[in-house]
Design an enzyme around this catalytic site. Structure first.
Site, PDB file in Angstrom:
ATOM      1  CG  HIS A   1      -2.113   0.675   1.003  1.00  0.00           C
ATOM      2  ND1 HIS A   1      -2.045   2.152   1.330  1.00  0.00           N
ATOM      3  CD2 HIS A   1      -3.330   0.642   0.625  1.00  0.00           C
ATOM      4  CE1 HIS A   1      -3.220   2.748   1.140  1.00  0.00           C
ATOM      5  NE2 HIS A   1      -3.887   1.716   0.605  1.00  0.00           N
TER       6      HIS A   1
ATOM      7  CG  ASP B   1      -9.126  -4.704  -2.169  1.00  0.00           C
ATOM      8  OD1 ASP B   1     -10.341  -4.762  -1.742  1.00  0.00           O
ATOM      9  OD2 ASP B   1      -8.671  -3.821  -2.915  1.00  0.00           O
TER      10      ASP B   1
HETATM   11  N1  ACO Z   1       4.158  -7.905  -3.582  1.00  0.00           N
HETATM   12  C1  ACO Z   1       5.502  -7.775  -3.449  1.00  0.00           C
HETATM   13  N2  ACO Z   1       6.502  -6.417  -3.445  1.00  0.00           N
HETATM   14  C2  ACO Z   1       5.714  -5.214  -3.362  1.00  0.00           C
HETATM   15  C3  ACO Z   1       4.252  -5.268  -3.516  1.00  0.00           C
HETATM   16  C4  ACO Z   1       3.458  -6.409  -3.462  1.00  0.00           C
HETATM   17  N3  ACO Z   1       2.014  -6.583  -3.695  1.00  0.00           N
HETATM   18  N4  ACO Z   1       3.808  -4.001  -3.652  1.00  0.00           N
HETATM   19  C5  ACO Z   1       4.864  -3.468  -3.544  1.00  0.00           C
HETATM   20  N5  ACO Z   1       6.191  -4.015  -3.195  1.00  0.00           N
HETATM   21  C6  ACO Z   1       7.465  -3.660  -3.054  1.00  0.00           C
HETATM   22  C7  ACO Z   1       7.877  -3.224  -4.430  1.00  0.00           C
HETATM   23  O1  ACO Z   1       8.641  -4.106  -5.400  1.00  0.00           O
HETATM   24  C8  ACO Z   1       8.872  -2.159  -4.163  1.00  0.00           C
HETATM   25  O2  ACO Z   1       9.893  -2.526  -3.691  1.00  0.00           O
HETATM   26  P1  ACO Z   1      11.606  -1.976  -4.065  1.00  0.00           P
HETATM   27  O3  ACO Z   1      11.684  -0.784  -2.925  1.00  0.00           O
HETATM   28  O4  ACO Z   1      12.539  -3.007  -3.481  1.00  0.00           O
HETATM   29  O5  ACO Z   1      11.370  -1.504  -5.257  1.00  0.00           O
HETATM   30  C9  ACO Z   1       8.243  -1.488  -2.820  1.00  0.00           C
HETATM   31  O6  ACO Z   1       7.471  -2.546  -2.134  1.00  0.00           O
HETATM   32  C10 ACO Z   1       7.464  -0.293  -3.206  1.00  0.00           C
HETATM   33  O7  ACO Z   1       6.351  -0.590  -4.112  1.00  0.00           O
HETATM   34  P2  ACO Z   1       5.598   0.510  -5.289  1.00  0.00           P
HETATM   35  O8  ACO Z   1       5.109  -0.301  -6.207  1.00  0.00           O
HETATM   36  O9  ACO Z   1       6.768   1.459  -5.452  1.00  0.00           O
HETATM   37  O10 ACO Z   1       4.738   0.927  -4.067  1.00  0.00           O
HETATM   38  P3  ACO Z   1       3.359   2.105  -4.651  1.00  0.00           P
HETATM   39  O11 ACO Z   1       3.182   2.830  -3.459  1.00  0.00           O
HETATM   40  O12 ACO Z   1       3.811   2.552  -5.992  1.00  0.00           O
HETATM   41  O13 ACO Z   1       2.323   1.085  -4.904  1.00  0.00           O
HETATM   42  C11 ACO Z   1       0.470  -0.550  -4.785  1.00  0.00           C
HETATM   43  C12 ACO Z   1       1.168   0.634  -4.236  1.00  0.00           C
HETATM   44  C13 ACO Z   1      -0.083  -0.115  -6.233  1.00  0.00           C
HETATM   45  C14 ACO Z   1      -0.671  -0.750  -4.009  1.00  0.00           C
HETATM   46  C15 ACO Z   1       1.383  -1.712  -5.071  1.00  0.00           C
HETATM   47  O14 ACO Z   1       1.757  -2.149  -3.561  1.00  0.00           O
HETATM   48  C16 ACO Z   1       0.916  -2.811  -5.759  1.00  0.00           C
HETATM   49  O15 ACO Z   1       0.893  -2.884  -6.842  1.00  0.00           O
HETATM   50  N6  ACO Z   1       0.038  -3.668  -4.907  1.00  0.00           N
HETATM   51  C17 ACO Z   1      -0.604  -4.948  -5.265  1.00  0.00           C
HETATM   52  C18 ACO Z   1      -2.004  -4.531  -5.946  1.00  0.00           C
HETATM   53  C19 ACO Z   1      -3.032  -4.170  -4.753  1.00  0.00           C
HETATM   54  O16 ACO Z   1      -3.035  -4.915  -3.968  1.00  0.00           O
HETATM   55  N7  ACO Z   1      -3.838  -2.934  -5.136  1.00  0.00           N
HETATM   56  C20 ACO Z   1      -4.701  -2.743  -4.033  1.00  0.00           C
HETATM   57  C21 ACO Z   1      -4.198  -1.504  -3.069  1.00  0.00           C
HETATM   58  S1  ACO Z   1      -5.414  -1.044  -1.656  1.00  0.00           S
HETATM   59  C22 ACO Z   1      -6.883  -0.664  -2.586  1.00  0.00           C
HETATM   60  O17 ACO Z   1      -6.747  -0.086  -3.759  1.00  0.00           O
HETATM   61  C23 ACO Z   1      -8.097  -1.021  -1.885  1.00  0.00           C
END
Ligand code: ACO
Length: 381
Positions: free
Chosen positions: A263, A317
């Site tokens: 998140h 979720d």
């Molecule tokens: N699984 C594994 N690693 C993850 C995940 C994940 N789901 N999400 C983030 N990370 C890691 C990234 O690889 C990144 O690692 P790094 O620092 O080594 O590069 C770090 O955590 C930061 O991740 P970002 O993608 O830059 O975080 P951002 O804040 O941009 O994205 C998001 C947030 C879109 C929710 C992301 O975590 C994601 O894609 N999650 C999966 C989809 C999801 O569950 N969405 C629902 C969100 S809640 C909602 O809308 C109700």
């Protein structure tokens, strides 16, 4: 060289002042108008929570009774809107049907003068009241059944269940559905809320504002994640496959994303996931813990050591999908149900935006070319 610094995804860039909700991502704290969401999920109901978000304070007994009456009164949809829904392809995604229907709804209830507070409130009531009817009608009609008319002797959550299945939910199912509506109702400046505020800032009518937010919610990085979580669990197949699945994916791509994890704001487990799991146990006591739920719990346990140090934990979720599935809700209705709930938050932000509006018009960092020669078409290859 541009002086403007780019913040991809507008991370950490405030785009508005808001008093609607608050998140402390390190303390797993989410408040709606100052009240912890867990308390609301356990003790409030969706109608009361929606009023709280929209108006800023808990309603008095009379205010809640009147609001509840208004919502019940406005649940029906125009027969022409139902005809329109009938014409939509049954193979299409219900989120697209919802977005199209909400845009069309604006033609039945023109609300172009957004300076009219009374008119705005009527739109708020209509949108909250009618979204469940639209979602249920599309679902019934696409499966060849008649749409089920709303019942005004049932509350918001129970009526939604009734219109989907033509039977009343058990008290535990009603409660968990109501809690899901509360837990998804608002979440500060997320993508769909920002979308609502951007569209609202143009002084577009509220049906356009909400259809635009619904469109933004469809994406798998936002509202679409709970569907993807179940697809992922299906793909894993069984509890004993979880560890090898995790290892294989991490080996192939160290940045592999687990759906329902991570998140932008929470760096600990999402408090909504925790309270949802607690309430879901009452539903599982009536039937049994679904396999997908058991798998999700195990995946969370195994992933904690890998992703925990990065602050990546389950979001709401990760569990909402398996809870919805356990109460019989089809997978592609998960995100529409999210919208049925989040409409309360979107509308609260829309009203807040209108109070102190300035059209959104951000800056860009130009990385293109200048003074390019126009070559006539007949001189081009
Ligand atoms: N699984 C594994 N690693 C993850 C995940 C994940 N789901 N999400 C983030 N990370 C890691 C990234 O690889 C990144 O690692 P790094 O620092 O080594 O590069 C770090 O955590 C930061 O991740 P970002 O993608 O830059 O975080 P951002 O804040 O941009 O994205 C998001 C947030 C879109 C929710 C992301 O975590 C994601 O894609 N999650 C999966 C989809 C999801 O569950 N969405 C629902 C969100 S809640 C909602 O809308 C109700």
């Amino acid at each position: 060289m541009s002086q403007v610094e780019l913040h991809p995804g507008l991370a950490d860039v405030p785009v508005a002042e808001s008093a609607v909700s608050f998140i402390d991502g390190k303390r797993a704290r989410l408040e709606y108008r100052g009240i912890a969401v867990e308390i609301l999920a356990r003790e409030s109901c969706f109608e009361e929570t929606a009023w709280l978000l929209l108006r800023g304070d808990l309603p008095t007994q009379r205010e809640l009774a009147n609001f509840d009456d208004e919502l019940r009164h406005h649940r029906r949809i125009k027969y022409k809107l139902e005809d329109l829904i009938k014409c939509l392809p049954e193979t299409g995604h219900p989120m697209n049907a919802l977005q199209a229907s909400v845009a069309a709804m604006g033609m039945f209830y023109p609300a172009r003068d957004v300076s009219n507070a009374q008119g705005n409130w009527e739109s708020v009531v209509r949108l909250i009241a009618k979204l469940p009817t639209v979602v249920a009608a599309f679902h019934r009609l696409r499966t060849g059944d008649e749409a089920v008319a709303p019942r005004d002797d049932l509350d918001h959550a129970a009526n939604l269940y009734w219109m989907l299945f033509e039977r009343e939910p058990s008290p535990a199912v009603r409660k968990v559905l109501d809690a899901c509506l509360i837990l998804h109702a608002e979440h500060t400046m997320n993508a769909s809320t920002f979308s609502a505020r951007v569209t609202g800032s143009t002084l577009a009518d509220p049906y356009t504002v909400i259809s635009s937010a619904i469109g933004t919610l469809t994406g798998p990085l936002h509202g679409g994640a709970n569907e993807e979580v179940l697809d992922m669990l299906d793909q894993i197949g069984a509890i004993e496959n979880i560890r090898p699945w995790l290892e294989k994916n991490r080996e192939a791509d160290p940045k592999y994303k687990i759906m329902g994890f991570g998140h932008r704001v929470y760096k600990v487990k999402d408090p909504r996931a925790t309270v949802l799991q607690e309430l879901a146990e009452n539903v599982f006591a009536e039937s049994q813990r679904p396999k997908q739920y058991e798998m999700a719990v195990e995946l969370e346990r195994l992933a904690a050591t890998i992703y925990g140090p990065k602050g990546v934990y389950p979001n709401v979720d990760f569990y909402s999908g398996s809870v919805y599935q356990s109460v019989g809700i089809p997978r592609d209705l998960f995100t529409p149900i999210f919208a049925i709930s989040r409409v309360a938050g979107w509308l609260s932000h829309w009203l807040e935006q209108l109070k102190n509006n300035r059209i959104f018009r951000p800056e860009q960092i130009f990385v293109g070319r200048h003074d390019v020669t126009y070559v006539p078409l007949d001189k081009r290859p």
